[in-house]
Design a protein around this motif. Structure first.
Motif, PDB file in Angstrom:
ATOM      1  N   VAL A 136      18.942 -23.167  18.044  1.00  0.00           N
ATOM      2  CA  VAL A 136      19.975 -22.139  17.923  1.00  0.00           C
ATOM      3  C   VAL A 136      20.853 -22.354  16.701  1.00  0.00           C
ATOM      4  O   VAL A 136      21.436 -21.417  16.154  1.00  0.00           O
ATOM      5  CB  VAL A 136      20.830 -22.118  19.212  1.00  0.00           C
ATOM      6  N   GLN A 161      19.919 -19.947  13.739  1.00  0.00           N
ATOM      7  CA  GLN A 161      20.398 -18.576  13.838  1.00  0.00           C
ATOM      8  C   GLN A 161      21.878 -18.485  13.473  1.00  0.00           C
ATOM      9  O   GLN A 161      22.294 -17.567  12.755  1.00  0.00           O
ATOM     10  CB  GLN A 161      20.195 -18.055  15.264  1.00  0.00           C
ATOM     11  N   GLN A 192      23.557 -16.481  10.188  1.00  0.00           N
ATOM     12  CA  GLN A 192      24.573 -15.448  10.423  1.00  0.00           C
ATOM     13  C   GLN A 192      25.877 -15.791   9.719  1.00  0.00           C
ATOM     14  O   GLN A 192      26.516 -14.914   9.118  1.00  0.00           O
ATOM     15  CB  GLN A 192      24.814 -15.274  11.923  1.00  0.00           C
ATOM     16  N   ASN A 249      12.300 -16.592  14.631  1.00  0.00           N
ATOM     17  CA  ASN A 249      13.428 -16.683  15.565  1.00  0.00           C
ATOM     18  C   ASN A 249      14.746 -16.976  14.864  1.00  0.00           C
ATOM     19  O   ASN A 249      15.812 -16.637  15.367  1.00  0.00           O
ATOM     20  CB  ASN A 249      13.175 -17.791  16.596  1.00  0.00           C
ATOM     21  N   ASP A 250      14.661 -17.622  13.698  1.00  0.00           N
ATOM     22  CA  ASP A 250      15.872 -18.020  12.983  1.00  0.00           C
ATOM     23  C   ASP A 250      16.516 -16.868  12.234  1.00  0.00           C
ATOM     24  O   ASP A 250      17.736 -16.805  12.093  1.00  0.00           O
ATOM     25  CB  ASP A 250      15.552 -19.136  11.981  1.00  0.00           C
ATOM     26  N   LYS A 258      15.629 -13.217  12.505  1.00  0.00           N
ATOM     27  CA  LYS A 258      15.687 -11.879  13.095  1.00  0.00           C
ATOM     28  C   LYS A 258      17.046 -11.533  13.695  1.00  0.00           C
ATOM     29  O   LYS A 258      17.506 -10.387  13.569  1.00  0.00           O
ATOM     30  CB  LYS A 258      14.574 -11.704  14.121  1.00  0.00           C
ATOM     31  N   PRO A 259      17.753 -12.474  14.350  1.00  0.00           N
ATOM     32  CA  PRO A 259      19.056 -12.104  14.924  1.00  0.00           C
ATOM     33  C   PRO A 259      20.077 -11.617  13.899  1.00  0.00           C
ATOM     34  O   PRO A 259      20.976 -10.838  14.242  1.00  0.00           O
ATOM     35  CB  PRO A 259      19.524 -13.405  15.588  1.00  0.00           C
ATOM     36  N   ALA A 260      19.963 -12.042  12.644  1.00  0.00           N
ATOM     37  CA  ALA A 260      20.918 -11.631  11.609  1.00  0.00           C
ATOM     38  C   ALA A 260      20.550 -10.297  10.979  1.00  0.00           C
ATOM     39  O   ALA A 260      21.304  -9.785  10.137  1.00  0.00           O
ATOM     40  CB  ALA A 260      21.021 -12.704  10.531  1.00  0.00           C
TER      41      ALA A 260
END
Length: 428
Positions: free
Chosen positions: A229, A232, A236, A258-259, A261-263
């Motif tokens: 985590v 990520q 961000q 996974n690192d 895509k959330p941003a």
């Protein structure tokens, strides 16, 4: 009475089919829970699925089925050691714990037990010196290689000189994250850049103070040694302060889907090292589909196939399988033991032609191990995230590390370990 973790592991394993005496046993010390599960899950799935492919398509390796008992470590060093103790008696041939902390604890244990420890791209870097570390292999590349490759790339991006530049290292405050510091300090002396190292405590969900310092210091480049985590959050935070993402480079454990895509669009342009190719554009995936995915024998969801960390877990299984195959060739029989598999690791050569035969052309760099060299060539590529396309793109070929700097560091660290452990160098 409360059961110990080790007892629970034994109970879990014994509820499934135990390996027959002739099976080749390669335990999978995985972590599917906790803040590092985002990386642990696809790695374990790729590792499992490759051995499933060999069993279903080829009947195993040399006619012997491969059994992969899985044990949950939660990326916890104590649990990792308990998993090792609980599975080694099953006839384990090699371990790949995917944890630098666990690796450091297992090095003396596995040497005493005579079982190979394979740590590709992680673990104790100086284990590349086979003269001291007889039972450890970390080819094709290690953390010091990664640090050197990153600096070489930055040299190229800066017109051949980093003199006067500022580079900040953000790192997981653990044995893993601290691995590249010594190398970067030596490279800073050689190339004249100013290095600032900022630790981030595990699991890394709080990084605002570190990124405020980055904003104040205005480094030319940020290097990143993160996992789970933490990755990520860092990406961000970098987007939040509008740090130029193409000047932000992670180690290969900080560069998965996974690192980034959330941003969303904020991650566009972020870069990371990689030891291998990614994607499903390789012939092996036709066989994976036929023998593993379509029959419902996959370890995890189909959408993980070809992703960065899934590919890395599969690659680790490929190398272990090839070492077992080499061991069978050297021993003259298929049901090899742990000592014979160690010999296979030390005599292993994987050529471009062999990678093509395996259905992975141009996937990884060729290498040949020797008694003295357990570390491999150490090259890595740079990949860059394209947020609009939702994929990684390779922006370089393999870049060789600076062996002039690294070899003396490896020699000094391994010699210190040998003295402390009372070991005599081999390969003479």
């Amino acid at each position: 009475m409360k059961k110990t973790f080790a007892a629970l592991v034994v109970a879990a394993i014994t509820t499934t089919a135990l390996p027959a005496s002739a099976d080749l046993v390669v335990p999978n010390l995985s972590y599917r829970t906790g803040p590092f599960a985002a990386g642990g899950i696809p790695y374990a799935d790729g590792f499992n699925d490759y051995f499933t492919l060999l069993n279903e398509r080829d009947g195993g390796i040399g006619g012997e089925k491969v059994v992969v008992p899985e044990c949950e470590t939660a990326y916890n060093t104590e649990k990792g050691v308990e998993c090792y103790e609980s599975t080694k008696g099953m006839g384990a041939l090699a371990y790949n714990p995917l944890s630098t902390g666990i690796t450091y604890q297992l090095i003396p244990k596995m040497a005493a037990d005579g079982i190979t420890l394979y740590t590709p791209g992680y673990g104790r870097t100086s284990a590349a010196n086979g003269k001291v570390f007889e039972w450890v292999f970390n080819y094709p590349a290690n953390y010091w290689d990664g640090a050197s490759v990153a600096v070489k790339y930055l040299l190229d991006q800066s017109g051949g000189s980093l003199d006067g530049k500022k580079i900040t290292l953000l790192y997981h405050n653990s044995a893993y994250g601290k691995e590249p510091i010594r190398t970067l300090e030596e490279l800073a002396k050689k190339h004249g850049f100013k290095l600032t190292a900022l630790p981030i405590d595990s699991p890394g969900q709080e990084q605002k103070s570190q990124w405020l310092q980055v904003r104040r210091d205005k480094p030319d480049y940020v290097l990143f040694w993160g996992w789970g985590v933490m990755n990520q959050v860092a990406i961000q935070e970098a987007a939040n302060i509008k740090f130029p993402m193409d000047h932000f480079i992670g180690i290969w454990w900080s560069g998965s889907e996974n690192d980034v895509k959330p941003a969303g669009a904020g991650a566009n342009g972020y870069k990371a090292l990689t030891m291998h190719g990614v994607g499903t554009e390789y012939p092996i995936y036709a066989d994976m589909k036929k023998y593993v995915y379509d029959p419902g024998k996959a370890s995890g969801p189909a959408e993980a196939e070809g992703s960065v960390i899934y590919s890395r877990g599969m690659y680790a299984a490929v190398v272990i399988a090839e070492a077992i195959r080499k061991a069978q060739e050297l021993a003259g029989h298929a049901n090899v033991n742990a000592a014979e598999v160690r010999n296979g690791f030390e005599a292993l050569e994987i050529t471009d032609a062999r990678m093509a035969e395996l259905g992975l052309p141009n996937f990884g760099q060729p290498f040949a191990a020797t008694c003295a060299d357990h570390g491999g060539p150490g090259g890595a590529m740079i990949q860059q995230w394209d947020a609009a396309a939702g994929k990684w793109t390779l922006v370089t070929g393999f870049i060789a590390p600076d062996k002039e700097v690294l070899d003396p560091l490896i020699a000094a660290d391994s010699e210190a370990y040998a003295k402390e452990a009372g070991l005599t160098e081999r390969c003479k």
